[in-house]
Every structure is written in structure tokens, then in C-alpha cells.
Design an enzyme around this catalytic site. Structure first.
Site, PDB file in Angstrom:
ATOM      1  N   SER A   1      11.840 -35.308  72.817  1.00  0.00           N
ATOM      2  CA  SER A   1      10.738 -36.215  72.470  1.00  0.00           C
ATOM      3  C   SER A   1       9.421 -35.723  73.063  1.00  0.00           C
ATOM      4  O   SER A   1       9.395 -35.049  74.093  1.00  0.00           O
ATOM      5  CB  SER A   1      11.012 -37.619  73.020  1.00  0.00           C
ATOM      6  OG  SER A   1      12.190 -38.154  72.486  1.00  0.00           O
TER       7      SER A   1
HETATM    8  N1  SAH Z   1      15.992 -38.510  74.910  1.00  0.00           N
HETATM    9  C1  SAH Z   1      15.987 -37.251  74.226  1.00  0.00           C
HETATM   10  C2  SAH Z   1      15.561 -37.391  72.779  1.00  0.00           C
HETATM   11  C3  SAH Z   1      16.527 -36.684  71.913  1.00  0.00           C
HETATM   12  S1  SAH Z   1      16.384 -36.926  70.183  1.00  0.00           S
HETATM   13  C4  SAH Z   1      15.177 -36.221  74.967  1.00  0.00           C
HETATM   14  O1  SAH Z   1      14.480 -36.583  75.933  1.00  0.00           O
HETATM   15  O2  SAH Z   1      15.278 -35.049  74.659  1.00  0.00           O
HETATM   16  C5  SAH Z   1      17.632 -38.118  69.862  1.00  0.00           C
HETATM   17  C6  SAH Z   1      19.059 -37.773  70.198  1.00  0.00           C
HETATM   18  O3  SAH Z   1      19.860 -38.870  69.769  1.00  0.00           O
HETATM   19  C7  SAH Z   1      19.645 -36.545  69.501  1.00  0.00           C
HETATM   20  O4  SAH Z   1      20.131 -35.669  70.466  1.00  0.00           O
HETATM   21  C8  SAH Z   1      20.789 -37.112  68.640  1.00  0.00           C
HETATM   22  O5  SAH Z   1      21.908 -36.255  68.549  1.00  0.00           O
HETATM   23  C9  SAH Z   1      21.116 -38.391  69.395  1.00  0.00           C
HETATM   24  N2  SAH Z   1      21.812 -39.415  68.603  1.00  0.00           N
HETATM   25  C10 SAH Z   1      21.622 -39.762  67.305  1.00  0.00           C
HETATM   26  N3  SAH Z   1      22.460 -40.759  66.955  1.00  0.00           N
HETATM   27  C11 SAH Z   1      23.218 -41.040  68.057  1.00  0.00           C
HETATM   28  C12 SAH Z   1      24.276 -41.962  68.336  1.00  0.00           C
HETATM   29  N4  SAH Z   1      24.746 -42.813  67.414  1.00  0.00           N
HETATM   30  N5  SAH Z   1      24.793 -41.960  69.572  1.00  0.00           N
HETATM   31  C13 SAH Z   1      24.346 -41.137  70.550  1.00  0.00           C
HETATM   32  N6  SAH Z   1      23.362 -40.234  70.341  1.00  0.00           N
HETATM   33  C14 SAH Z   1      22.792 -40.184  69.120  1.00  0.00           C
END
Ligand code: SAH
Length: 213
Positions: A64
Site C-alpha cells: 500500500s
Molecule cells: N497490508 C499490505 C497491503 C497488501 S495488498 C501491505 O502493507 O503491503 C492486500 C493483500 O490482501 C494482498 O496481499 C492479498 O493477497 C490479500 N488478500 C486478499 N484477499 C484476502 C483474503 N480473503 N484473506 C487474506 N488476505 C487477502
């Protein structure tokens, strides 16, 4: 842990940038100074780590944008000892910020390779969540509930019911709600059956999906 004066300089510039955009919480700014964000993205792109932009990580996912991490953290109003559930570990950077602020973090990621990689980095820099979990976060984690706070870092069309149920009364959830564009939403559980919602600005997240792999 690999760091350099140049990277520290870039981190300080990023912090000035966050201050200009309205982030004024000293603890959050300190977290951005101390957590080495360059370790959460591919080595070849380390200087991109301190631009205020989202960046691709493995598996078509993204780390993000720094402002988004700072703003979601601000809305959560993190206190030392808060028990926080994070859905979407991704790179692990948001988890690191929450651990730095003294929270007990339970973080769930649905993609195994990201779960493994983020767990290792967080271990290496000694900002370990209580639990890193590989699973579909839509379910939350009943066995460790209820939580003081829940942060969701993937786009949801509606807040998942299981997650609302796992929030303490007076607990807060920060969640981007919408399809292509999401409204950052702060939900407070004001009583067992009553939730209050406030919305803040437009964001774009990768979608929250089901199933794990
Ligand atoms: N907090 C992260 C943002 C990552 S983007 C950071 O600081 O880098 C969002 C993430 O959510 C992705 O890695 C994706 O694989 C995950 N995601 C999507 N759907 C999900 C679910 N149902 N359960 C757990 N993770 C999920």
C-alpha cells in the site's frame, strides 16, 4: 538489517511528505522513520520504497501507498497492547507499523508465498506479529477473537459479517468499501447490535478475494 544513510535520507523526505499531507501523530511518524520499508519490496527498486506511492510486490499484489498505511493507522487510533486483526498481510509493512506501535497483531494472508515472505522479514527486523496466518481472512479468527481493532487492506463491497462479529463493543474497524474505487470507512461497534460508520476519501485497493493458495 541492511540500511544506508541515503535510504535514511529518503525516509526523512517521505516523513516530511506525510506531514504535508496531514499526518501529525508523532508515533506514526516515528514508525515510518524506524521501519525500513525498502526491505519489503524487491531489492532492485529499493529507492522506490520511499516514494509516496503503492508498488507492486509478488503475485500481482501491491504494498500500500505510505500515506494510506499512515491514514489507516491514524483512523485505528492504535494504543499499546491493542489486540489488532489485520486482513491482507501482503508485504507485511502495515503489520510492522502496528507492531512498532505496541499492538498485538494477528495478521492473515491468503497467498502462501506472501505469508511466508512477510513472516520472514518481520522476524528478521524483530517486529513480529503474535500470529501470521495463512488463510482466507473473510472468516477472521474465531479462536483469538474478540479484537479491539480490525484493519482490512483489501477492497470489500460490504464489511464481512464474521469480522464485524469478532470486534469488541467500542472496537473499531478500518475498511476500504467499494468496487473499483473504495471509500475508506471507519466502523465503530457502539453496542452488540449497533455499528456506526464514517467515511473518508477515495482509495484503490486490490480486491479482497476468497480461498487461499
Ligand atoms: N497490508 C499490505 C497491503 C497488501 S495488498 C501491505 O502493507 O503491503 C492486500 C493483500 O490482501 C494482498 O496481499 C492479498 O493477497 C490479500 N488478500 C486478499 N484477499 C484476502 C483474503 N480473503 N484473506 C487474506 N488476505 C487477502
Amino acid at each position: 538489517m541492511y540500511d544506508s544513510p541515503k535510504l535514511l535520507g529518503l525516509r526523512k523526505e517521505l516523513i516530511n511528505n506525510l506531514i504535508k499531507k496531514g499526518i501529525n501523530n508523532k508515533n506514526i511518524l516515528e514508525a515510518f522513520l524506524k521501519v525500513p520499508r525498502h526491505l519489503f519490496i524487491h531489492k532492485d527498486f529499493e529507492s522506490f520504497a520511499y516514494k509516496d506511492e503503492a508498488f507492486p510486490i509478488d503475485e500481482n499484489q501491491t504494498i500500500s501507498q505510505p500515506f494510506t498505511v499512515a491514514f489507516q493507522t491514524h483512523l485505528l487510533n492504535v494504543k499499546k497492547g491493542d489486540k489488532i486483526l489485520e486482513i491482507g498481510t501482503g508485504s507485511g509493512f502495515q503489520s510492522a507499523v502496528l507492531v512498532f506501535l505496541g499492538a498485538d497483531v494477528y495478521t492473515i494472508e491468503r497467498i502462501y508465498s506472501l505469508y511466508k515472505k512477510s513472516k520472514k522479514i518481520l522476524h528478521d527486523i524483530k517486529l513480529m506479529p503474535k500470529k501470521n496466518i495463512w488463510d482466507d481472512g473473510n472468516k477472521g479468527i474465531e479462536e483469538f477473537s474478540p479484537f479491539d481493532k480490525i484493519i482490512i487492506t483489501a477492497a470489500c463491497e460490504t464489511p464481512p459479517n464474521n469480522l464485524l462479529k469478532q470486534l469488541k463493543v467500542n472496537g473499531k474497524m478500518v475498511i476500504p468499501i467499494g468496487k473499483l474505487v473504495q471509500k475508506m470507512t471507519l466502523i465503530t461497534r457502539v453496542s452488540v447490535n449497533k455499528f456506526e460508520k464514517r467515511t473518508f476519501g477515495d482509495y484503490r485497493f486490490v480486491p479482497m478475494l476468497k480461498n487461499k493458495y
